[in-house]
Enzyme design. Sequence first.
Site, PDB file in Angstrom:
ATOM      1  N   SER A   8       0.969  -1.768  -0.012  1.00  0.00           N
ATOM      2  CA  SER A   8       0.539  -0.767  -0.033  1.00  0.00           C
ATOM      3  C   SER A   8       0.988   1.436  -0.482  1.00  0.00           C
ATOM      4  O   SER A   8       1.807   1.067   0.428  1.00  0.00           O
ATOM      5  CB  SER A   8      -1.129   0.141   1.323  1.00  0.00           C
ATOM      6  OG  SER A   8      -1.775   0.844   1.243  1.00  0.00           O
ATOM      7  N   HIS A   9       0.216   2.421  -0.452  1.00  0.00           N
ATOM      8  CA  HIS A   9       1.036   3.529  -0.123  1.00  0.00           C
ATOM      9  C   HIS A   9       1.663   4.118   1.038  1.00  0.00           C
ATOM     10  O   HIS A   9       1.919   5.059   1.647  1.00  0.00           O
ATOM     11  CB  HIS A   9       0.348   4.723  -0.992  1.00  0.00           C
ATOM     12  CG  HIS A   9       0.049   4.778  -2.766  1.00  0.00           C
ATOM     13  ND1 HIS A   9      -0.525   3.856  -3.389  1.00  0.00           N
ATOM     14  CD2 HIS A   9       0.811   5.187  -3.356  1.00  0.00           C
ATOM     15  CE1 HIS A   9       0.145   3.286  -4.660  1.00  0.00           C
ATOM     16  NE2 HIS A   9       1.327   4.624  -4.645  1.00  0.00           N
ATOM     17  N   SER A  10       0.072   3.861   2.201  1.00  0.00           N
ATOM     18  CA  SER A  10       0.337   3.960   3.629  1.00  0.00           C
ATOM     19  C   SER A  10       1.001   2.569   4.717  1.00  0.00           C
ATOM     20  O   SER A  10       0.295   1.431   4.011  1.00  0.00           O
ATOM     21  CB  SER A  10      -1.566   4.046   3.866  1.00  0.00           C
ATOM     22  OG  SER A  10      -1.308   4.490   5.037  1.00  0.00           O
ATOM     23  N   LEU A  68      -3.150   0.488  -5.348  1.00  0.00           N
ATOM     24  CA  LEU A  68      -3.799   0.663  -6.381  1.00  0.00           C
ATOM     25  C   LEU A  68      -2.387   1.739  -7.057  1.00  0.00           C
ATOM     26  O   LEU A  68      -1.649   1.768  -5.916  1.00  0.00           O
ATOM     27  CB  LEU A  68      -4.461   2.740  -6.365  1.00  0.00           C
ATOM     28  CG  LEU A  68      -4.223   3.539  -4.972  1.00  0.00           C
ATOM     29  CD1 LEU A  68      -3.270   4.473  -5.461  1.00  0.00           C
ATOM     30  CD2 LEU A  68      -5.623   3.693  -4.154  1.00  0.00           C
ATOM     31  N   SER A  70       0.963   3.509  -8.506  1.00  0.00           N
ATOM     32  CA  SER A  70       2.371   3.144  -7.795  1.00  0.00           C
ATOM     33  C   SER A  70       2.473   1.418  -7.621  1.00  0.00           C
ATOM     34  O   SER A  70       3.312   1.080  -7.723  1.00  0.00           O
ATOM     35  CB  SER A  70       3.268   4.146  -7.575  1.00  0.00           C
ATOM     36  OG  SER A  70       2.708   4.026  -6.581  1.00  0.00           O
TER      37      SER A  70
END
Length: 123
Positions: A8-10, A68, A70
Amino acid sequence: MVGVVLISHSGPLAAEVAALAAQIGGAGVPVAAAGGTEDGRLGTSPDLVAAAVEKVDQGDGVVLIPDLGSSVLTARLAEGPGVVIADVPFVEGAIAAVVTAGAGASLEAVLAAAEESRTFRKL
């Protein structure tokens, strides 16, 4: 047992989904979160993903579940023999993958269960 890596980005999001999936899927399933960057910012890190793959790989394969954008590109860097990407809803796919891995299923079966999470609400 098949391992699962959540990308995840987070960092906090990946960690929480990993914790949720592990609680539902049962103890002993190799699941790891690879979220954010090394310094805690939003983004994805090939190094964090590689470390997570190494952590959960028990020889039966690893399913990567990106959230999602990248993170999909970052997952593709880690894809290879025995390491596959599941194009699935992040939470539902993670839970399906971990539950199925916990049952001792093959890499192909874990991937299929995760992918089925895209359509289960339509039944």
